[in-house]
Design a protein around this motif. Structure first.
Motif, mmCIF file in Angstrom:
data_model
loop_
_atom_site.group_PDB
_atom_site.id
_atom_site.type_symbol
_atom_site.label_atom_id
_atom_site.label_comp_id
_atom_site.label_asym_id
_atom_site.label_seq_id
_atom_site.Cartn_x
_atom_site.Cartn_y
_atom_site.Cartn_z
ATOM 1 N N ALA A 167 37.481 51.574 -17.527
ATOM 2 C CA ALA A 167 37.964 50.637 -16.359
ATOM 3 C C ALA A 167 39.316 50.824 -15.880
ATOM 4 N N ALA A 168 40.292 51.110 -16.859
ATOM 5 C CA ALA A 168 41.598 51.334 -16.471
ATOM 6 C C ALA A 168 41.680 52.528 -15.475
ATOM 7 N N GLY A 169 41.156 53.517 -15.655
ATOM 8 C CA GLY A 169 41.150 54.836 -14.841
ATOM 9 C C GLY A 169 40.490 54.335 -13.370
ATOM 10 N N ALA A 170 39.443 53.730 -13.532
ATOM 11 C CA ALA A 170 38.843 53.449 -12.236
ATOM 12 C C ALA A 170 39.697 52.365 -11.109
ATOM 13 N N LYS A 171 40.641 51.624 -12.068
ATOM 14 C CA LYS A 171 41.601 50.659 -11.440
ATOM 15 C C LYS A 171 42.713 51.436 -10.899
ATOM 16 N N GLY A 172 43.075 52.754 -11.434
ATOM 17 C CA GLY A 172 44.390 53.415 -11.083
ATOM 18 C C GLY A 172 45.230 53.412 -12.025
#
Length: 408
Positions: A134-139
């Motif tokens: 999720a961290a990657g998906a949120k930038g």
């Protein structure tokens, strides 16, 4: 002049009486059926027969981009949808704008079913993996540190959130809300291609000390299945293990919605009529529940497995390796979900092996059989699962409210 009519005879009186009695019985029968149907309908509604996967306990199963949550809390939201042992959800989070800390909730352990905390650490690893996806998906570019405080082994991980401005919406992240453990039957006429198994194996290339071995031959699957069945029988025969396992089953709809955790009938993957009957009937005894579990293990779980996967670590007692193994398992489950595959943990052999170690047994048959499961095994077994193509869809498991997993 008074008209004189014929007095009704005995036969006429009996006919009238019988007719009245029949009418009464018909009305009484109709009333009884109506009351019975109404009672059954009320119980069906009260026990959630028509509400599978609905209600407050299931609200988190949507990663809506329009959610009002702050981005760090959105990462926690994703983390709580992870696989975990018996749906105990043994996690707590401390959140700031620049970091998220993951802690173990030791009030939610499995007791004698997990005396080494192997499964708890793996469940926490699963939550950590979802958080990282999720961290990657949120930038964010997340910076992970395992067990930052040597004096606090309940402090599992620290994730620093460094903004990159670039979002990486991976297929694994997209699969998070659709990932559910499938305990039902798999398609025995459809094998999982070796190319797919190889792709899944590569998901753990960056996780040192964790190895995945596939058991795909008839001999390997037979030995794994026999070991799972034998371990299930051993758990049932151990009163403490049986109790610690059964106490996480939520058979009552109100209890389920209140606790928002544990194993449910809807998540078992069985036919709709069996799930409905199970909800409407009175709660069964622990012995009956155990026998149902054993029967399902023998006739469904083992018989329909297309293949088994076995995760091993370099050191069974190393909590970092166990957390990494959990991250690997979560990736496998997310990849399988994205590819239309079903996965189901079958950890009974490890649970009995851990129990043998806890009791310091001189003879450790399950520990020995695990190490002999395959001649090419590297490391110590920490997790066994089956994989295949599902025949039906499956409902999600309940999830606790986010406010209940946040610490200040």
């Amino acid at each position: 002049m008074k008209k004189i009519g014929k007095e009704p005879g005995l036969a006429d009186k009996l006919m009238t009486t019988n007719s009245s009695r029949r009418d009464f019985l018909k009305k009484a029968g109709a009333t009884f059926l109506a009351i019975s149907f109404g009672g059954l309908l009320w119980r069906a509604v009260n026990q959630g027969v028509f509400s599978s996967g609905k209600g407050p306990a299931y609200e988190l199963w949507s990663l809506d981009e329009a959610s009002p949550l702050s981005e760090p809390m959105a990462l926690v939201h994703a983390a709580t949808l992870a696989s975990n042992p018996h749906n105990t959800q043994p996690w707590l989070f401390r959140v700031s704008e620049t970091s998220i800390e993951l802690y173990a909730d030791h009030t939610r352990t499995l007791g004698t079913m997990d005396p080494l905390l192997r499964e708890m650490h793996m469940g926490l690893g699963c939550a950590l993996e979802n958080l990282m996806q999720a961290a990657g998906a949120k930038g964010y570019v997340p910076k992970l540190t395992y067990f930052p405080d040597p004096l606090d082994m309940g402090y599992i991980a620290n994730v620093q959130l460094i903004s990159s401005g670039k979002k990486t919406n991976s297929s694994l992240y997209q699969a998070i809300p659709g990932r559910h453990t499938h305990r039902g039957a798999y398609d025995t006429d459809r094998a999982v291609a070796s190319e797919m198994l190889e792709q899944m194996s590569m998901l753990g290339n960056d996780l040192s000390n964790v190895t995945l071995t596939w058991l795909t031959t008839n001999d390997e699957k037979s030995r794994a299945g026999e070991l799972v069945i034998g371990a299930t029988e051993a758990i049932i025969a151990d009163d403490e293990m049986s109790h610690d396992s059964n106490r996480w089953f939520r058979g009552n709809w109100d209890e389920l919605q209140k606790n928002r955790d544990g194993l449910t009938l809807d998540a078992q993957g069985g036919p709709a009529w069996i799930r409905a009957a199970g909800k409407m009937l009175p709660s069964v005894s622990h012995d009956s529940a155990n026998q149902f579990w054993l029967k399902s293990t023998r006739q469904t779980h083992v018989q329909t497995a297309a293949a088994y996967g076995l995760l091993t670590t370099a050191d069974l007692n190393n909590p970092v390796d166990r957390v990494k193994a959990g991250r690997f398992w979560q990736r496998l489950h997310l990849k399988g979900t994205a590819e239309g595959l079903a996965l189901h943990p079958l950890n009974q052999p490890m649970e009995v092996r851990d129990r043998e170690l806890q009791l310091k047994s001189r003879n450790r048959p399950f520990g020995r059989q695990l190490t002999e499961l395959t001649g090419t095994l590297v490391g110590e077994p920490v997790f066994l699962f089956r994989i295949g193509y599902p025949l039906t869809s499956v409902y999600p498991s309940p999830r606790r409210d986010l406010k209940d997993v946040i610490i200040k």
